[in-house]
Design an enzyme around this catalytic site. Structure first.
Site, short mmCIF file in Angstrom:
data_model
loop_
_atom_site.label_atom_id
_atom_site.label_comp_id
_atom_site.label_asym_id
_atom_site.label_seq_id
_atom_site.Cartn_x
_atom_site.Cartn_y
_atom_site.Cartn_z
N LYS A 278 0.82 -1.21 0.00
CA LYS A 278 0.00 0.00 0.00
C LYS A 278 0.85 1.27 0.00
O LYS A 278 2.05 1.24 0.27
CB LYS A 278 -0.99 -0.04 1.17
N ARG A 313 -3.34 -10.68 4.61
CA ARG A 313 -3.73 -10.63 3.20
C ARG A 313 -2.57 -10.03 2.42
O ARG A 313 -2.24 -8.85 2.60
CB ARG A 313 -5.01 -9.81 3.03
#
Length: 331
Positions: A278, A313
């Protein structure tokens, strides 16, 4: 309202009176007492209310057949042309199946399949297109493997087709706020769910996110949604919670949530952490290219595991699995 964040420890001799965290190997003997009206302070576990203490300590039930007393790796399989780091790489049944099989070989214990990008600024995908991207790949994986599959969707019709194709978990980035039919569908199907916090939808969520107290605001949202999901017939022990790192949050919000991550054990549900590649990892780690952010992603993932996170994840399955094996050995 008072909130209790367990101060999680590992790899040390437990002092007398220490309690296990979520029935696993980690433990805590103190908690940080938080509220919106007073400064935080540290209290012994004996001062944690019995109901919260029970939710912090009891052994979590298996989710989609996976043991929640140890960390599990969820491999990300984006079947989209526009995902932020791997858009278009796995489109089609053959490529999607090959990617899933590779991730299982590398150490993934569940595959999360999505047909609509949820990156900041992503556009809405029609249901029929999302189904066409995901259902055939899920069916192919199910025909070739017993690995659990999660469907990453906000839409009930997409989830229905995915469950019919063999998916076993519904992962909704909207926290079951987008489609009122999705929670009852999951309840009727007896499927476990993951409820994530997000402020706004993908197209607008990063425009100007604001919170009064990001850690407590996210906790309250998840607490309310877990209660609503229970009311539809989904058992609490079949609900996974996700604080939604990067979904309607600034870098400061993300860091605050990661520092306070253990608070979410008070919901009595397994915690999923999704930080892989991210933007904030690229910013802090000084890596503008998303697919080169594995080292930073792993660093944050292991920090989450040290706070008791049950599911990671990730895009980089092999690298995360190797790091996790070393972390567990050293612990």
């Amino acid at each position: 309202m008072m909130y209790y964040r367990p101060l999680v420890r590992h790899g040390e001799t437990r002092p007398e009176g220490a309690l296990p965290l979520a029935g696993g190997a980690l433990w805590f003997s103190e908690a940080e007492l938080l509220s919106r009206e007073a400064p935080p302070r540290i209290v012994p576990v004996g001062l944690v209310p019995e109901e919260i203490r029970h939710r912090l300590t009891f052994r979590r039930a298996a989710i989609a057949g996976l043991d929640m007393t140890k960390p599990q790796i969820m491999g990300i399989l984006n079947l989209t042309p526009d995902s932020f780091s791997d858009g278009g790489r796995h489109a089609g049944v053959e490529a999607g199946l090959a990617a899933a099989q590779r991730m299982v070989e590398e150490g993934a214990s569940i595959i999360d399949i999505g047909g609509e990008s949820t990156r900041p600024g992503a556009a809405f995908v029609p249901e029929d297109e999302e189904i066409a991207r995901t259902a055939p790949v899920i069916a192919a994986i199910r025909a070739a493997s017993s690995v659990p599959v999660s469907i990453d969707t906000r839409k009930a019709t997409v989830a229905l087709e995915a469950l019919d194709a063999g998916a076993q978990l519904v992962n909704d980035v909207s926290g079951f706020t987008f489609d009122a039919a999705l929670a009852p569908l999951a309840a009727q199907a007896g499927a476990p769910v993951c409820v994530m916090h997000s402020q706004g939808d993908p197209e607008t969520m990063q425009d100007d996110p604001k919170y009064a107290h990001v850690l407590l605001d996210v906790y309250d949202f998840l607490s309310d949604q877990v209660d609503r999901l229970e009311a539809t017939g989904i058992l609490r022990d079949q609900i996974v919670v996700d604080p939604g790192i990067g979904f309607g949050k600034t870098q400061a919000h993300n860091i605050a949530l990661l520092k306070g991550l253990s608070l979410f054990h008070g919901l009595g549900c397994p915690i999923l952490l999704g930080v892989s590649r991210k933007k904030f990892i690229g910013t802090i780690g000084q890596e503008p290219q998303a697919d080169k952010r594995a080292p930073g992603s792993i660093a944050v993932a292991l920090a989450g595991v040290a706070k008791g996170v049950q599911m990671l994840r990730v895009h980089d399955v092999a690298e995360t699995a190797q790091a996790l094996r070393l972390w567990q050995a050293i612990r």
